[in-house]
Design an enzyme around this catalytic site. Structure first.
Site, PDB file in Angstrom:
ATOM      1  N   LYS A   1      -7.727   3.865  -1.816  1.00 51.66           N
ATOM      2  CA  LYS A   1      -7.650   3.108  -3.057  1.00 51.66           C
ATOM      3  C   LYS A   1      -9.021   3.068  -3.762  1.00 51.66           C
ATOM      4  O   LYS A   1     -10.041   3.454  -3.165  1.00 51.66           O
ATOM      5  CB  LYS A   1      -7.157   1.685  -2.741  1.00 51.66           C
TER       6      LYS A   1
ATOM      7  N   TYR B   1       4.425   1.263  -6.857  1.00 54.91           N
ATOM      8  CA  TYR B   1       4.535  -0.128  -6.388  1.00 54.91           C
ATOM      9  C   TYR B   1       5.713  -0.876  -7.018  1.00 54.91           C
ATOM     10  O   TYR B   1       5.734  -2.108  -7.003  1.00 54.91           O
ATOM     11  CB  TYR B   1       3.228  -0.873  -6.664  1.00 54.91           C
TER      12      TYR B   1
ATOM     13  N   ARG C   1       0.085   3.785  10.044  1.00 51.30           N
ATOM     14  CA  ARG C   1       0.195   2.354   9.706  1.00 51.30           C
ATOM     15  C   ARG C   1      -0.588   1.514  10.719  1.00 51.30           C
ATOM     16  O   ARG C   1      -1.271   0.564  10.352  1.00 51.30           O
ATOM     17  CB  ARG C   1       1.669   1.916   9.699  1.00 51.30           C
TER      18      ARG C   1
ATOM     19  N   THR D   1      -1.801  -5.779   6.146  1.00 49.01           N
ATOM     20  CA  THR D   1      -2.156  -5.818   4.718  1.00 49.01           C
ATOM     21  C   THR D   1      -3.390  -6.683   4.462  1.00 49.01           C
ATOM     22  O   THR D   1      -4.315  -6.263   3.761  1.00 49.01           O
ATOM     23  CB  THR D   1      -0.966  -6.398   3.907  1.00 49.01           C
TER      24      THR D   1
ATOM     25  N   ARG E   1      -8.723  -1.436   7.915  1.00 44.76           N
ATOM     26  CA  ARG E   1      -8.823  -2.639   7.085  1.00 44.76           C
ATOM     27  C   ARG E   1      -9.665  -3.723   7.760  1.00 44.76           C
ATOM     28  O   ARG E   1     -10.450  -4.408   7.110  1.00 44.76           O
ATOM     29  CB  ARG E   1      -7.422  -3.146   6.745  1.00 44.76           C
TER      30      ARG E   1
ATOM     31  N   ASN F   1      -7.876  -3.585   0.087  1.00 44.92           N
ATOM     32  CA  ASN F   1      -7.778  -3.265   1.518  1.00 44.92           C
ATOM     33  C   ASN F   1      -7.888  -1.768   1.797  1.00 44.92           C
ATOM     34  O   ASN F   1      -7.364  -1.259   2.780  1.00 44.92           O
ATOM     35  CB  ASN F   1      -6.505  -3.877   2.106  1.00 44.92           C
TER      36      ASN F   1
ATOM     37  N   HIS G   1      -3.725   2.860   1.470  1.00 47.06           N
ATOM     38  CA  HIS G   1      -2.271   2.702   1.508  1.00 47.06           C
ATOM     39  C   HIS G   1      -1.719   3.768   2.441  1.00 47.06           C
ATOM     40  O   HIS G   1      -2.227   4.883   2.458  1.00 47.06           O
ATOM     41  CB  HIS G   1      -1.667   2.897   0.110  1.00 47.06           C
TER      42      HIS G   1
ATOM     43  N   GLU H   1       7.002   8.700  -1.865  1.00 46.97           N
ATOM     44  CA  GLU H   1       5.610   8.647  -2.301  1.00 46.97           C
ATOM     45  C   GLU H   1       5.007  10.051  -2.420  1.00 46.97           C
ATOM     46  O   GLU H   1       4.270  10.342  -3.362  1.00 46.97           O
ATOM     47  CB  GLU H   1       4.815   7.754  -1.351  1.00 46.97           C
TER      48      GLU H   1
HETATM   49  O1  CDP Z   1      -0.201  -1.989   1.700  1.00 45.16           O
HETATM   50  P1  CDP Z   1       0.791  -2.706   2.578  1.00 45.16           P
HETATM   51  O2  CDP Z   1       2.088  -1.946   2.775  1.00 45.16           O
HETATM   52  O3  CDP Z   1       0.171  -3.117   3.888  1.00 45.16           O
HETATM   53  O4  CDP Z   1       1.134  -4.097   1.846  1.00 45.16           O
HETATM   54  P2  CDP Z   1       2.294  -4.514   0.821  1.00 45.16           P
HETATM   55  O5  CDP Z   1       2.815  -5.851   1.270  1.00 45.16           O
HETATM   56  O6  CDP Z   1       3.295  -3.411   0.641  1.00 45.16           O
HETATM   57  O7  CDP Z   1       1.519  -4.731  -0.550  1.00 45.16           O
HETATM   58  C1  CDP Z   1       1.057  -3.631  -1.306  1.00 45.16           C
HETATM   59  C2  CDP Z   1      -0.350  -3.939  -1.759  1.00 45.16           C
HETATM   60  O8  CDP Z   1      -0.334  -5.034  -2.663  1.00 45.16           O
HETATM   61  C3  CDP Z   1      -1.328  -4.375  -0.668  1.00 45.16           C
HETATM   62  O9  CDP Z   1      -1.849  -3.309   0.090  1.00 45.16           O
HETATM   63  C4  CDP Z   1      -2.394  -5.095  -1.476  1.00 45.16           C
HETATM   64  O10 CDP Z   1      -3.344  -4.179  -2.049  1.00 45.16           O
HETATM   65  C5  CDP Z   1      -1.568  -5.728  -2.598  1.00 45.16           C
HETATM   66  N1  CDP Z   1      -1.290  -7.153  -2.356  1.00 45.16           N
HETATM   67  C6  CDP Z   1      -1.991  -8.109  -3.102  1.00 45.16           C
HETATM   68  O11 CDP Z   1      -2.817  -7.753  -3.953  1.00 45.16           O
HETATM   69  N2  CDP Z   1      -1.764  -9.424  -2.870  1.00 45.16           N
HETATM   70  C7  CDP Z   1      -0.858  -9.842  -1.963  1.00 45.16           C
HETATM   71  N3  CDP Z   1      -0.644 -11.158  -1.776  1.00 45.16           N
HETATM   72  C8  CDP Z   1      -0.135  -8.897  -1.222  1.00 45.16           C
HETATM   73  C9  CDP Z   1      -0.388  -7.551  -1.430  1.00 45.16           C
HETATM   74 MG    MG Z   2       3.728  -1.632   1.558  1.00 44.88          MG
END
Ligand code: CDP
Ligand code: MG
Length: 149
Positions: free
Chosen positions: A10, A50, A86, A92, A103, A113, A116, A127
Site C-alpha cells: 500500500k 474495496y 495472510r 488487520t 504488520r 497497515n 493487502h 483481485e
Molecule cells: O486488509 P484486511 O483484509 O486485513 O482488512 P479488512 O477488514 O478487509 O479491511 C480492509 C482495509 O481497510 C484494511 O486493511 C485497512 O487498511 C482498512 N481499514 C480501516 O481503515 N479502518 C478499519 N476500521 C478497518 C479497516
Molecule cells: Mg480484507
C-alpha cells in the site's frame, strides 16, 4: 496445492521504503513472484477492489489512503499461498497482529497497515483480474521447488 494470491504494498509501505523488506519476506519464505507492477490507483479501481466495504465508516478514508500514492501490485505463487501470506501479513489492526508478521513488525495502525493480501480463492481470482491480464502472469519453474511442497 500450489495456488496464486494477490498482494499489494500500500502507499504507506512504498512511502516508508518497505517494498524490499516485504518482497524479501515472501521470496525467502519460498513463494514465487509471477507478476509485479507499480501504479497509482484510480478511484474506480480502488472502489472495485474495496467495494465490499462500501457503507463502512472507514470506507472513504480507506479510498483516500489507497489512492494517495503508488502501490506495488503483485501475484505470488506457492503451496497454500493464500492462507500462508495472510498469516505472514498478520491481523488487520497492527496493534493486534502477531509478532513476526509484517504488520506487527513495521506498522502502528488499523488503517495504514502496509500490505493487502487476498483472503480466499475467489477473492484472489477477483483481485488478480482487477490489475492483471492473464498474459501478465508468468508461468515458470524454479530449481528449488522440490523443497517447497
Ligand atoms: O486488509 P484486511 O483484509 O486485513 O482488512 P479488512 O477488514 O478487509 O479491511 C480492509 C482495509 O481497510 C484494511 O486493511 C485497512 O487498511 C482498512 N481499514 C480501516 O481503515 N479502518 C478499519 N476500521 C478497518 C479497516
Ligand atoms: Mg480484507
Amino acid at each position: 496445492m500450489s495456488e496464486r494470491t494477490f498482494v499489494m504494498i500500500k502507499p504507506d509501505g512504498v512511502g516508508r521504503r518497505l517494498i524490499g523488506d516485504c518482497v524479501q519476506r515472501l521470496e525467502k519464505r519460498g513463494l514465487k513472484l509471477v507478476a509485479v507492477k507499480m501504479r497509482i490507483l484510480s478511484r474506480e479501481m480502488a472502489e472495485r477492489h474495496y467495494g465490499e466495504h462500501e457503507g463502512k465508516p472507514y470506507y472513504e478514508p480507506l479510498l483516500t489512503f489507497i489512492t494517495s500514492g503508488p502501490v506495488v501490485l503483485m501475484v505470488w505463487e506457492g503451496v497454500d499461498a493464500i492462507a500462508q501470506v495472510r498469516k505472514m501479513i498478520g491481523a488487520t489492526n497492527a496493534f493486534q497482529a502477531d509478532t513476526g508478521t509484517i504488520r506487527s513488525d513495521w506498522a502502528m495502525s488499523n488503517r495504514y497497515n502496509l500490505v493487502h493480501a487476498s483472503d480466499a480463492q475467489d477473492t484472489a481470482r477477483r483481485e488478480m483480474d482487477i490489475y492483471f491480464d492473464e498474459h501478465e502472469l508468468v508461468t515458470y519453474s524454479m530449481p528449488d521447488e522440490h523443497w517447497l511442497k
